[in-house]
Scaffold this motif. Structure first.
Motif, PDB file in Angstrom:
ATOM      1  N   CYS A   1     -18.051  -8.968   8.586  1.00 63.42           N
ATOM      2  CA  CYS A   1     -16.760  -8.663   8.156  1.00 63.42           C
ATOM      3  C   CYS A   1     -16.478  -8.863   6.829  1.00 63.42           C
ATOM      4  O   CYS A   1     -16.461  -9.962   6.204  1.00 63.42           O
ATOM      5  CB  CYS A   1     -15.617  -9.203   9.175  1.00 63.42           C
TER       6      CYS A   1
ATOM      7  N   THR B   1     -14.058  -7.151   3.461  1.00 59.08           N
ATOM      8  CA  THR B   1     -12.656  -6.518   3.256  1.00 59.08           C
ATOM      9  C   THR B   1     -12.738  -6.183   1.628  1.00 59.08           C
ATOM     10  O   THR B   1     -13.144  -6.959   0.659  1.00 59.08           O
ATOM     11  CB  THR B   1     -11.617  -7.513   3.367  1.00 59.08           C
TER      12      THR B   1
ATOM     13  N   GLN C   1     -18.187  -0.110  11.793  1.00 59.91           N
ATOM     14  CA  GLN C   1     -16.883   0.062  12.203  1.00 59.91           C
ATOM     15  C   GLN C   1     -15.944   0.000  11.028  1.00 59.91           C
ATOM     16  O   GLN C   1     -16.133  -1.052  10.470  1.00 59.91           O
ATOM     17  CB  GLN C   1     -16.174  -0.392  13.345  1.00 59.91           C
ATOM     18  N   GLU C   2     -14.972   0.857  10.881  1.00 67.34           N
ATOM     19  CA  GLU C   2     -13.904   0.404   9.745  1.00 67.34           C
ATOM     20  C   GLU C   2     -12.442   0.286  10.609  1.00 67.34           C
ATOM     21  O   GLU C   2     -12.210   1.048  11.198  1.00 67.34           O
ATOM     22  CB  GLU C   2     -13.809   1.480   8.703  1.00 67.34           C
ATOM     23  N   SER C   3     -11.879  -0.791  10.179  1.00 63.30           N
ATOM     24  CA  SER C   3     -10.285  -0.883  10.891  1.00 63.30           C
ATOM     25  C   SER C   3      -9.477  -0.385  10.141  1.00 63.30           C
ATOM     26  O   SER C   3      -9.575   0.085   9.168  1.00 63.30           O
ATOM     27  CB  SER C   3     -10.268  -2.392  10.762  1.00 63.30           C
ATOM     28  N   GLU C   4      -8.303  -0.479  10.629  1.00 60.98           N
ATOM     29  CA  GLU C   4      -7.282   0.506   9.907  1.00 60.98           C
ATOM     30  C   GLU C   4      -6.641  -0.083   8.615  1.00 60.98           C
ATOM     31  O   GLU C   4      -6.272   0.559   7.856  1.00 60.98           O
ATOM     32  CB  GLU C   4      -5.847   0.425  10.949  1.00 60.98           C
ATOM     33  N   ASP C   5      -7.133  -1.567   8.339  1.00 60.41           N
ATOM     34  CA  ASP C   5      -6.566  -2.039   7.054  1.00 60.41           C
ATOM     35  C   ASP C   5      -7.783  -1.767   6.393  1.00 60.41           C
ATOM     36  O   ASP C   5      -7.657  -2.527   5.167  1.00 60.41           O
ATOM     37  CB  ASP C   5      -6.205  -3.578   7.098  1.00 60.41           C
TER      38      ASP C   5
ATOM     39  N   TYR D   1     -18.156  -2.275  23.844  1.00 59.94           N
ATOM     40  CA  TYR D   1     -17.879  -2.080  22.672  1.00 59.94           C
ATOM     41  C   TYR D   1     -18.725  -1.127  21.819  1.00 59.94           C
ATOM     42  O   TYR D   1     -19.949  -1.105  22.172  1.00 59.94           O
ATOM     43  CB  TYR D   1     -17.301  -3.376  21.873  1.00 59.94           C
TER      44      TYR D   1
ATOM     45  N   SER E   1     -10.876  -3.060   6.514  1.00 60.34           N
ATOM     46  CA  SER E   1     -12.109  -4.061   6.705  1.00 60.34           C
ATOM     47  C   SER E   1     -13.161  -3.329   7.390  1.00 60.34           C
ATOM     48  O   SER E   1     -12.984  -2.341   8.253  1.00 60.34           O
ATOM     49  CB  SER E   1     -11.471  -5.072   7.596  1.00 60.34           C
ATOM     50  N   TRP E   2     -14.557  -3.603   6.895  1.00 56.04           N
ATOM     51  CA  TRP E   2     -15.760  -3.159   7.643  1.00 56.04           C
ATOM     52  C   TRP E   2     -16.318  -4.028   8.576  1.00 56.04           C
ATOM     53  O   TRP E   2     -16.530  -5.316   8.180  1.00 56.04           O
ATOM     54  CB  TRP E   2     -16.425  -2.681   6.567  1.00 56.04           C
ATOM     55  N   HIS E   3     -16.760  -3.686   9.919  1.00 53.87           N
ATOM     56  CA  HIS E   3     -17.280  -4.555  10.538  1.00 53.87           C
ATOM     57  C   HIS E   3     -18.812  -4.117  11.007  1.00 53.87           C
ATOM     58  O   HIS E   3     -18.709  -2.851  11.351  1.00 53.87           O
ATOM     59  CB  HIS E   3     -16.660  -4.639  11.893  1.00 53.87           C
TER      60      HIS E   3
END
Length: 77
Positions: A70, A72, A45-49, A40, A51-53
């Motif tokens: 994580c 949001t 990373q930013e998710s579609e909703d 991975y 949120s930042w990881h």
């Protein structure tokens, strides 16, 4: 690749490709060791909703398990 590195660094394609395909080689008293790329991405990373990881482990050791933070954004509704 060195001749084209600076041109390719301007795009996001080459760094992402290198992260997923580059195999590193180290030598020790036990002989050479291959370090395969992680399964991975190990960058923020930013998710579609939205949120930042964020990986919280520092350093370049891809063998070490990562801990992720994580976060949001609060909804404005």
């Amino acid at each position: 690749m060195r001749d084209h590195l600076f041109q390719l660094l301007g795009t996001s394609f080459f760094p992402r490709w290198k992260e997923k395909h580059q195999v590193r080689l180290t030598f020790s008293g036990h002989g050479p060791t291959l370090h395969l790329p992680p399964p991975y991405s190990i960058v923020i990373q930013e998710s579609e909703d939205g949120s930042w990881h964020v990986p919280t482990t520092t350093g370049d050791d891809i063998e070490k398990p990562r801990q992720w933070l994580c976060t949001t954004r609060k909804s404005l509704r």
